[in-house]
Design an enzyme around this catalytic site. Sequence first.
Site, mmCIF file in Angstrom:
data_model
loop_
_atom_site.group_PDB
_atom_site.id
_atom_site.type_symbol
_atom_site.label_atom_id
_atom_site.label_comp_id
_atom_site.label_asym_id
_atom_site.label_seq_id
_atom_site.Cartn_x
_atom_site.Cartn_y
_atom_site.Cartn_z
ATOM 1 N N HIS A 111 0.862 -1.192 0.000
ATOM 2 C CA HIS A 111 0.000 0.000 0.000
ATOM 3 C C HIS A 111 0.896 1.238 0.000
ATOM 4 C CE1 HIS A 111 -3.830 -2.059 1.817
ATOM 5 N NE2 HIS A 111 -3.338 -2.703 0.777
ATOM 6 N N CYS A 128 -5.841 2.106 5.709
ATOM 7 C CA CYS A 128 -6.489 0.867 6.119
ATOM 8 C C CYS A 128 -5.877 0.453 7.466
ATOM 9 C CB CYS A 128 -6.265 -0.210 5.058
ATOM 10 S SG CYS A 128 -4.585 -0.864 5.046
ATOM 11 N N GLU A 171 1.091 3.869 1.897
ATOM 12 C CA GLU A 171 1.662 4.283 3.183
ATOM 13 C C GLU A 171 2.813 3.365 3.588
ATOM 14 O OE1 GLU A 171 -1.505 3.613 2.449
ATOM 15 O OE2 GLU A 171 -2.906 4.874 3.572
ATOM 16 N N CYS A 212 -2.051 -0.244 7.330
ATOM 17 C CA CYS A 212 -1.215 0.952 7.218
ATOM 18 C C CYS A 212 -1.270 1.787 8.492
ATOM 19 C CB CYS A 212 -1.635 1.776 6.009
ATOM 20 S SG CYS A 212 -1.249 0.939 4.460
HETATM 21 ZN ZN ZN Z 1 -3.216 0.266 3.603
#
Ligand code: ZN
Length: 155
Positions: free
Chosen positions: A52, A82, A54, A85
């Site tokens: 992801h 999410c 991040e 992260c």
């Molecule tokens: Zn994430």
Amino acid sequence: MTKEELMRKAIELSVENVENGGGPFGAVIAKDGQIVATGVNRVTSNCDPTAHAEVSAIRAACEKLGTFDLSGYEIYTSCEPCPMCLGAIYWAHLDKMYYGNNKTDAKNIGFDDSFIYDELELPKDRRKLPSEIVLPEEAIKAFDMWMKKEDKVEY
Ligand SMILES: [Zn+2]
């Protein structure tokens, strides 16, 4: 750079990533208005469900700075993180996060982070992911060793 300029950079990365075939997410890590690292979503291109924006930005910043502790730094992400992260942001000890889109915006385009947030609120036996404890008496050995280790690097 101002917080708006830093967020605009995260947004720009998210837009570029869509143009390049990736997911619509970008992130920037900064200190005192200076960008130290950026990340974009590379889940499909890297075949990595943890890539992801991040997490990618945190990995890049830590590698560049040679540290696992980003205290004093801030993250700007194009979308509310999410749970994975968010956890990574806590583990990295980032001072503050800024986000543009929220998790409902993400859900509306098919990225249902709220599903995991909902799961976390349920007791373990009601979650969609079954889990089971196996060999705890053997698993604890490493913890005992860690407790006794005198030259450990705490994090
Ligand atoms: Zn994430």
